[in-house]
Design an enzyme around this catalytic site. Structure first.
Site, PDB file in Angstrom:
ATOM      1  N   ARG A  84       0.838  -1.205   0.000  1.00 32.19           N
ATOM      2  CA  ARG A  84       0.000   0.000   0.000  1.00 32.19           C
ATOM      3  C   ARG A  84       0.868   1.249   0.000  1.00 32.19           C
ATOM      4  O   ARG A  84       0.596   2.203  -0.739  1.00 32.19           O
ATOM      5  CB  ARG A  84      -0.938   0.005   1.205  1.00 32.19           C
ATOM      6  N   CYS A 104      -1.364   5.710   9.225  1.00 31.70           N
ATOM      7  CA  CYS A 104      -1.701   4.404   8.629  1.00 31.70           C
ATOM      8  C   CYS A 104      -2.897   4.628   7.712  1.00 31.70           C
ATOM      9  O   CYS A 104      -3.019   5.682   7.105  1.00 31.70           O
ATOM     10  CB  CYS A 104      -1.977   3.362   9.711  1.00 31.70           C
TER      11      CYS A 104
END
Length: 132
Positions: free
Chosen positions: A27, A85
């Site tokens: 990611r 995050c």
């Protein structure tokens, strides 16, 4: 302490703090599509990646030398650290692990994390693994 988008954007100019992204490497590098609609793939400029899974042993935090090794990416960073995050949750896991090893140090979390930052179209996003 929580950071806002305004503080994150200012930090990209000053680099006074180190942003540590706790999302998976795929990611962070932009190799996979984000699950949130409209959310771009990649990472914030000047951030480093420390996947939250690195500090876990199953569903528990690693201990001792294993935890120290898992946090080697942030060892030696002298400026303040801001964890980020996908939504702020796994950033808290990595911040907790870091606090266990260094209880005197304070850490911040960018509360909006990638869910906010990656959805906005005017924030700079890097998605080449070689980019900083």
């Amino acid at each position: 302490m929580q950071w806002s988008l305004v503080e994150i954007m200012q930090n990209q100019k000053t680099q006074a703090a180190q942003v540590v992204d706790a999302r998976s490497a795929a990611r962070f590098k932009g190799e996979v599509q984000e699950t949130r609609p409209g959310c771009r793939s990649g990472h914030m400029p000047f951030s480093i990646n420390l996947p939250h899974s690195n500090v876990l042993d199953g569903t528990k935090l690693k201990e001792g030398e294993a935890l120290t090794a898992a946090l080697s990416e942030v060892e030696g960073i002298s400026k303040p650290i801001v964890y980020s995050c996908g939504s702020g949750l796994t950033a808290a896991t990595v911040a907790l692990a870091h606090h266990i090893l260094d209880p005197e140090r304070s850490f911040s979390i960018y509360d909006g994390s990638w869910a906010e930052y990656g959805t906005l179209q005017d924030t700079p996003v890097l998605n080449d693994p070689e980019q900083v």
